[in-house]
Design a protein around this motif. Structure first.
Motif, PDB file in Angstrom:
ATOM      1  N   THR A   1      99.394  69.462 -28.233  1.00 42.82           N
ATOM      2  CA  THR A   1     100.652  69.573 -28.933  1.00 42.82           C
ATOM      3  C   THR A   1     100.520  68.945 -30.307  1.00 42.82           C
ATOM      4  O   THR A   1     100.119  67.797 -30.410  1.00 42.82           O
ATOM      5  CB  THR A   1     101.749  68.846 -28.133  1.00 42.82           C
ATOM      6  N   PRO A   2     100.864  69.658 -31.351  1.00 41.04           N
ATOM      7  CA  PRO A   2     100.808  69.052 -32.688  1.00 41.04           C
ATOM      8  C   PRO A   2     101.748  67.862 -32.770  1.00 41.04           C
ATOM      9  O   PRO A   2     102.865  67.912 -32.293  1.00 41.04           O
ATOM     10  CB  PRO A   2     101.289  70.172 -33.610  1.00 41.04           C
ATOM     11  N   LYS A   3     101.271  66.804 -33.366  1.00 35.56           N
ATOM     12  CA  LYS A   3     102.085  65.603 -33.536  1.00 35.56           C
ATOM     13  C   LYS A   3     101.988  65.162 -34.977  1.00 35.56           C
ATOM     14  O   LYS A   3     101.016  65.427 -35.658  1.00 35.56           O
ATOM     15  CB  LYS A   3     101.600  64.472 -32.630  1.00 35.56           C
ATOM     16  N   ASP A   4     102.982  64.478 -35.425  1.00 37.16           N
ATOM     17  CA  ASP A   4     102.995  63.936 -36.783  1.00 37.16           C
ATOM     18  C   ASP A   4     103.589  62.541 -36.685  1.00 37.16           C
ATOM     19  O   ASP A   4     104.781  62.399 -36.435  1.00 37.16           O
ATOM     20  CB  ASP A   4     103.826  64.831 -37.694  1.00 37.16           C
ATOM     21  N   GLY A   5     102.764  61.527 -36.830  1.00 35.80           N
ATOM     22  CA  GLY A   5     103.267  60.164 -36.734  1.00 35.80           C
ATOM     23  C   GLY A   5     103.841  59.845 -35.363  1.00 35.80           C
ATOM     24  O   GLY A   5     104.778  59.074 -35.244  1.00 35.80           O
ATOM     25  N   GLY A   6     103.297  60.476 -34.298  1.00 35.00           N
ATOM     26  CA  GLY A   6     103.793  60.222 -32.957  1.00 35.00           C
ATOM     27  C   GLY A   6     105.031  61.018 -32.601  1.00 35.00           C
ATOM     28  O   GLY A   6     105.564  60.888 -31.510  1.00 35.00           O
ATOM     29  N   LYS A   7     105.511  61.875 -33.507  1.00 29.35           N
ATOM     30  CA  LYS A   7     106.702  62.678 -33.250  1.00 29.35           C
ATOM     31  C   LYS A   7     106.313  64.139 -33.175  1.00 29.35           C
ATOM     32  O   LYS A   7     105.415  64.597 -33.859  1.00 29.35           O
ATOM     33  CB  LYS A   7     107.741  62.456 -34.339  1.00 29.35           C
ATOM     34  N   GLY A  25     106.542  75.089 -34.637  1.00 30.57           N
ATOM     35  CA  GLY A  25     105.384  74.482 -35.281  1.00 30.57           C
ATOM     36  C   GLY A  25     105.376  74.752 -36.769  1.00 30.57           C
ATOM     37  O   GLY A  25     105.104  73.882 -37.574  1.00 30.57           O
ATOM     38  N   VAL A  26     105.687  75.989 -37.142  1.00 26.30           N
ATOM     39  CA  VAL A  26     105.764  76.391 -38.540  1.00 26.30           C
ATOM     40  C   VAL A  26     107.154  76.953 -38.833  1.00 26.30           C
ATOM     41  O   VAL A  26     107.775  76.638 -39.824  1.00 26.30           O
ATOM     42  CB  VAL A  26     104.687  77.453 -38.882  1.00 26.30           C
ATOM     43  N   ASN A  27     107.648  77.805 -37.955  1.00 21.86           N
ATOM     44  CA  ASN A  27     108.890  78.530 -38.168  1.00 21.86           C
ATOM     45  C   ASN A  27     110.026  78.032 -37.288  1.00 21.86           C
ATOM     46  O   ASN A  27     109.812  77.437 -36.232  1.00 21.86           O
ATOM     47  CB  ASN A  27     108.657  80.022 -37.896  1.00 21.86           C
ATOM     48  N   LEU A  28     111.242  78.336 -37.739  1.00 19.53           N
ATOM     49  CA  LEU A  28     112.437  78.062 -36.952  1.00 19.53           C
ATOM     50  C   LEU A  28     112.736  79.283 -36.107  1.00 19.53           C
ATOM     51  O   LEU A  28     112.437  80.416 -36.501  1.00 19.53           O
ATOM     52  CB  LEU A  28     113.621  77.766 -37.885  1.00 19.53           C
ATOM     53  N   PHE A  29     113.313  79.101 -34.927  1.00 17.20           N
ATOM     54  CA  PHE A  29     113.691  80.216 -34.070  1.00 17.20           C
ATOM     55  C   PHE A  29     115.007  79.883 -33.374  1.00 17.20           C
ATOM     56  O   PHE A  29     115.447  78.737 -33.353  1.00 17.20           O
ATOM     57  CB  PHE A  29     112.598  80.536 -33.032  1.00 17.20           C
ATOM     58  N   GLY A  30     115.606  80.895 -32.801  1.00 14.02           N
ATOM     59  CA  GLY A  30     116.845  80.684 -32.061  1.00 14.02           C
ATOM     60  C   GLY A  30     117.289  81.962 -31.398  1.00 14.02           C
ATOM     61  O   GLY A  30     116.672  83.012 -31.554  1.00 14.02           O
ATOM     62  N   GLY A  31     118.374  81.847 -30.653  1.00  6.94           N
ATOM     63  CA  GLY A  31     118.911  83.020 -29.990  1.00  6.94           C
ATOM     64  C   GLY A  31     119.772  82.656 -28.804  1.00  6.94           C
ATOM     65  O   GLY A  31     120.053  81.487 -28.547  1.00  6.94           O
ATOM     66  N   ASN A  32     120.200  83.690 -28.115  1.00 11.13           N
ATOM     67  CA  ASN A  32     121.053  83.540 -26.938  1.00 11.13           C
ATOM     68  C   ASN A  32     120.332  84.104 -25.717  1.00 11.13           C
ATOM     69  O   ASN A  32     120.545  85.258 -25.350  1.00 11.13           O
ATOM     70  CB  ASN A  32     122.380  84.283 -27.145  1.00 11.13           C
ATOM     71  N   PRO A  33     119.460  83.321 -25.102  1.00 14.33           N
ATOM     72  CA  PRO A  33     118.739  83.841 -23.942  1.00 14.33           C
ATOM     73  C   PRO A  33     119.685  84.088 -22.778  1.00 14.33           C
ATOM     74  O   PRO A  33     120.747  83.474 -22.683  1.00 14.33           O
ATOM     75  CB  PRO A  33     117.747  82.730 -23.609  1.00 14.33           C
ATOM     76  N   SER A  34     119.294  84.988 -21.926  1.00 17.41           N
ATOM     77  CA  SER A  34     120.017  85.227 -20.680  1.00 17.41           C
ATOM     78  C   SER A  34     119.404  84.307 -19.624  1.00 17.41           C
ATOM     79  O   SER A  34     118.195  84.363 -19.378  1.00 17.41           O
ATOM     80  CB  SER A  34     119.850  86.695 -20.280  1.00 17.41           C
ATOM     81  N   ILE A  35     120.232  83.448 -19.033  1.00 19.94           N
ATOM     82  CA  ILE A  35     119.764  82.522 -17.997  1.00 19.94           C
ATOM     83  C   ILE A  35     120.736  82.591 -16.833  1.00 19.94           C
ATOM     84  O   ILE A  35     121.932  82.360 -17.007  1.00 19.94           O
ATOM     85  CB  ILE A  35     119.695  81.071 -18.520  1.00 19.94           C
ATOM     86  N   PRO A  54      99.857  75.920 -41.224  1.00 19.52           N
ATOM     87  CA  PRO A  54      98.607  75.442 -40.629  1.00 19.52           C
ATOM     88  C   PRO A  54      98.556  75.511 -39.105  1.00 19.52           C
ATOM     89  O   PRO A  54      97.475  75.514 -38.544  1.00 19.52           O
ATOM     90  CB  PRO A  54      98.530  73.986 -41.095  1.00 19.52           C
ATOM     91  N   ASP A  55      99.685  75.571 -38.417  1.00 20.18           N
ATOM     92  CA  ASP A  55      99.678  75.574 -36.954  1.00 20.18           C
ATOM     93  C   ASP A  55      99.914  76.973 -36.392  1.00 20.18           C
ATOM     94  O   ASP A  55     100.490  77.127 -35.321  1.00 20.18           O
ATOM     95  CB  ASP A  55     100.743  74.617 -36.412  1.00 20.18           C
ATOM     96  N   GLY A  56      99.454  78.004 -37.091  1.00 21.34           N
ATOM     97  CA  GLY A  56      99.712  79.380 -36.691  1.00 21.34           C
ATOM     98  C   GLY A  56      99.235  79.731 -35.299  1.00 21.34           C
ATOM     99  O   GLY A  56      99.938  80.410 -34.550  1.00 21.34           O
ATOM    100  N   ASN A  57      98.035  79.291 -34.901  1.00 18.52           N
ATOM    101  CA  ASN A  57      97.528  79.608 -33.563  1.00 18.52           C
ATOM    102  C   ASN A  57      98.371  78.921 -32.498  1.00 18.52           C
ATOM    103  O   ASN A  57      98.739  79.536 -31.496  1.00 18.52           O
ATOM    104  CB  ASN A  57      96.063  79.208 -33.430  1.00 18.52           C
ATOM    105  N   TYR A  58      98.700  77.652 -32.704  1.00 12.68           N
ATOM    106  CA  TYR A  58      99.557  76.940 -31.760  1.00 12.68           C
ATOM    107  C   TYR A  58     100.921  77.614 -31.690  1.00 12.68           C
ATOM    108  O   TYR A  58     101.485  77.791 -30.618  1.00 12.68           O
ATOM    109  CB  TYR A  58      99.717  75.471 -32.172  1.00 12.68           C
ATOM    110  N   GLU A  59     101.429  78.014 -32.838  1.00 14.85           N
ATOM    111  CA  GLU A  59     102.748  78.647 -32.867  1.00 14.85           C
ATOM    112  C   GLU A  59     102.762  79.939 -32.059  1.00 14.85           C
ATOM    113  O   GLU A  59     103.716  80.212 -31.325  1.00 14.85           O
ATOM    114  CB  GLU A  59     103.170  78.921 -34.305  1.00 14.85           C
ATOM    115  N   ARG A  60     101.721  80.748 -32.164  1.00 12.49           N
ATOM    116  CA  ARG A  60     101.658  81.986 -31.379  1.00 12.49           C
ATOM    117  C   ARG A  60     101.713  81.677 -29.888  1.00 12.49           C
ATOM    118  O   ARG A  60     102.407  82.346 -29.124  1.00 12.49           O
ATOM    119  CB  ARG A  60     100.395  82.770 -31.722  1.00 12.49           C
ATOM    120  N   LEU A  61     101.000  80.661 -29.442  1.00 16.11           N
ATOM    121  CA  LEU A  61     101.031  80.276 -28.028  1.00 16.11           C
ATOM    122  C   LEU A  61     102.415  79.772 -27.622  1.00 16.11           C
ATOM    123  O   LEU A  61     102.917  80.093 -26.544  1.00 16.11           O
ATOM    124  CB  LEU A  61      99.978  79.199 -27.753  1.00 16.11           C
TER     125      LEU A  61
END
Length: 102
Positions: A1-7, A25-35, A54-61
């Motif tokens: 998990t990417p961390k920055d200063g322990g956060k 990781g890089v981008n913001l996301f949101g929505g209304n999932p069905s749960i 810089p965290d593109g691969n992590y972001e895809r996962l």
């Protein structure tokens, strides 16, 4: 998990109406999932910004984990599954544990 200063930079949060938002990781996301009460999950209506970073691969996962079909929530963690296989596990964090995108 990417961390920055322990956060943690990447996170997902839900409001009282189950609307979701977060940082992948890089981008913001949101929505209304069905749960459903039984745990069925569908994030088909999610949106995401499209910035490179810089965290593109992590972001895809991270975003691939949102393709889950089942969600399990406990006071300590949130788990996402697809066809019975765990895709991701998120530990509960306070707002002070999450850093904003720079």
């Amino acid at each position: 998990t990417p961390k920055d200063g322990g956060k943690f930079r990447a996170y997902i949060a839900f409001d009282e109406n189950c609307r979701a938002h977060g940082n992948s990781g890089v981008n913001l996301f949101g929505g209304n999932p069905s749960i459903t009460k039984s745990g069925n999950f569908n994030a088909g209506g999610f949106f995401s910004t499209r910035m490179a970073g810089p965290d593109g691969n992590y972001e895809r996962l991270f975003l691939r984990a949102l393709d889950a079909d089942f969600i399990r929530v406990s006071p300590e963690k949130l788990e996402l599954f697809k066809n019975g296989k765990k895709l991701a596990e998120f530990k509960r964090a306070s707002a002070g544990d999450i850093i904003s995108k720079r």
